[in-house]
Every structure is written in C-alpha cells, then in structure tokens.
Design a protein around this motif. Sequence first.
Motif, mmCIF file in Angstrom:
data_model
loop_
_atom_site.group_PDB
_atom_site.id
_atom_site.type_symbol
_atom_site.label_atom_id
_atom_site.label_comp_id
_atom_site.label_asym_id
_atom_site.label_seq_id
_atom_site.Cartn_x
_atom_site.Cartn_y
_atom_site.Cartn_z
ATOM 1 N N VAL A 19 35.660 -12.674 21.711
ATOM 2 C CA VAL A 19 35.986 -13.966 21.889
ATOM 3 C C VAL A 19 35.156 -14.877 22.970
ATOM 4 C CG1 VAL A 19 38.408 -13.367 20.909
ATOM 5 C CG2 VAL A 19 37.940 -13.757 23.445
ATOM 6 N N ALA A 20 34.545 -14.380 23.861
ATOM 7 C CA ALA A 20 34.032 -15.097 24.980
ATOM 8 C C ALA A 20 32.950 -16.365 24.373
ATOM 9 C CB ALA A 20 33.190 -14.253 25.762
ATOM 10 N N GLY A 21 33.120 -17.511 24.808
ATOM 11 C CA GLY A 21 32.485 -18.705 24.335
ATOM 12 C C GLY A 21 33.092 -19.249 23.135
ATOM 13 N N PHE B 210 37.355 -18.181 16.708
ATOM 14 C CA PHE B 210 37.985 -16.818 16.482
ATOM 15 C C PHE B 210 39.296 -17.057 16.008
ATOM 16 C CE2 PHE B 210 40.185 -12.687 17.179
ATOM 17 C CZ PHE B 210 39.135 -11.969 16.814
ATOM 18 N N ALA B 211 39.946 -16.651 15.068
ATOM 19 C CA ALA B 211 41.300 -16.818 14.344
ATOM 20 C C ALA B 211 42.190 -16.302 15.270
ATOM 21 C CB ALA B 211 41.165 -16.001 12.914
ATOM 22 N N HIS C 27 42.123 -16.924 28.715
ATOM 23 C CA HIS C 27 41.796 -18.130 29.697
ATOM 24 C C HIS C 27 40.815 -19.146 29.113
ATOM 25 C CE1 HIS C 27 44.152 -16.067 32.926
ATOM 26 N NE2 HIS C 27 43.409 -14.799 32.375
ATOM 27 N N VAL C 28 41.279 -20.100 28.753
ATOM 28 C CA VAL C 28 40.513 -21.200 28.148
ATOM 29 C C VAL C 28 40.188 -22.339 29.278
ATOM 30 C CG1 VAL C 28 40.980 -20.531 25.630
ATOM 31 C CG2 VAL C 28 42.429 -22.393 26.932
ATOM 32 N N ASP C 29 39.099 -23.085 28.809
ATOM 33 C CA ASP C 29 38.762 -24.116 29.486
ATOM 34 C C ASP C 29 39.591 -25.372 28.892
ATOM 35 O OD1 ASP C 29 36.996 -24.845 27.357
ATOM 36 O OD2 ASP C 29 35.232 -24.699 28.701
ATOM 37 N N LYS D 21 36.993 -18.694 28.435
ATOM 38 C CA LYS D 21 36.139 -18.022 29.644
ATOM 39 C C LYS D 21 36.212 -16.888 29.823
ATOM 40 C CE LYS D 21 34.197 -22.087 29.506
ATOM 41 N NZ LYS D 21 32.671 -22.209 29.163
ATOM 42 N N ASN D 22 37.544 -16.151 29.925
ATOM 43 C CA ASN D 22 37.968 -14.931 30.425
ATOM 44 C C ASN D 22 38.888 -14.360 29.607
ATOM 45 O OD1 ASN D 22 37.310 -12.997 32.251
ATOM 46 N ND2 ASN D 22 38.883 -13.740 33.733
ATOM 47 N N VAL D 23 39.047 -13.282 29.893
ATOM 48 C CA VAL D 23 40.222 -12.321 29.185
ATOM 49 C C VAL D 23 40.789 -11.374 30.051
ATOM 50 C CG1 VAL D 23 40.855 -10.793 27.197
ATOM 51 C CG2 VAL D 23 39.307 -12.816 26.777
ATOM 52 N N THR D 24 42.096 -11.248 30.372
ATOM 53 C CA THR D 24 42.580 -10.234 31.174
ATOM 54 C C THR D 24 43.932 -9.516 30.298
ATOM 55 O OG1 THR D 24 43.976 -11.909 32.362
ATOM 56 C CG2 THR D 24 41.927 -11.476 33.362
ATOM 57 N N ALA D 25 44.181 -8.532 30.844
ATOM 58 C CA ALA D 25 45.349 -8.041 30.340
ATOM 59 C C ALA D 25 46.620 -7.722 31.352
ATOM 60 C CB ALA D 25 45.186 -6.779 29.506
#
Length: 81
Positions: free
Chosen positions: A24-26, A38-39, A68-70, A76-80
């Motif tokens: 999903v980045a970008g 991305f759906a 995490h989106v701008d 911009k980032n994904v964490t769990a």
Amino acid sequence: MPLVDPVTMGTGSKDLATRWLSQVAGKKIGNVTDETTFAKSELPKEHRILKEGDMATMDHNPDRLNLHVDNDGTVKNVTAG
C-alpha cells in the motif's frame, strides 16, 4: 478478502506491517485497487487509517494494521499494534 493475507504468512506484528507496507505504500485507500489506489475492502478486518495529527487509542492489538496517511490520503507508513 485481501489480495495477500499477512496475518497467516508472518510470525509477528513487524512482519504484518512490513508485508502490508509493500502493498500500500504511496497509494490512497479507496473503493477499488488500481495503480494509485488500494481497496479498503481488501484490508484486514482489524485495521485503522490514521491521518497526521489524529488521536488513537494506546491499546495494543498485534493483529491490528495501522495505516498512516498524509493529508491527501496517501499511505506513508504501516504499523501493527
């Protein structure tokens, strides 16, 4: 159903975040998957989308994906957790 199911493929929350970041980045989260989007329906059931400055609960859920989106909605980032 997700295109990739990192929950069953990884061994921990870091693996979960890393696998999803590559997907999903970008991209923006929307209704369909294409070159720039991305759906949302393909994300794991346990997820949340966090914009810059959003407040979030501090409870830890290792199966939850945090996207995490701008300000324009680009991931911009994904964490769990």
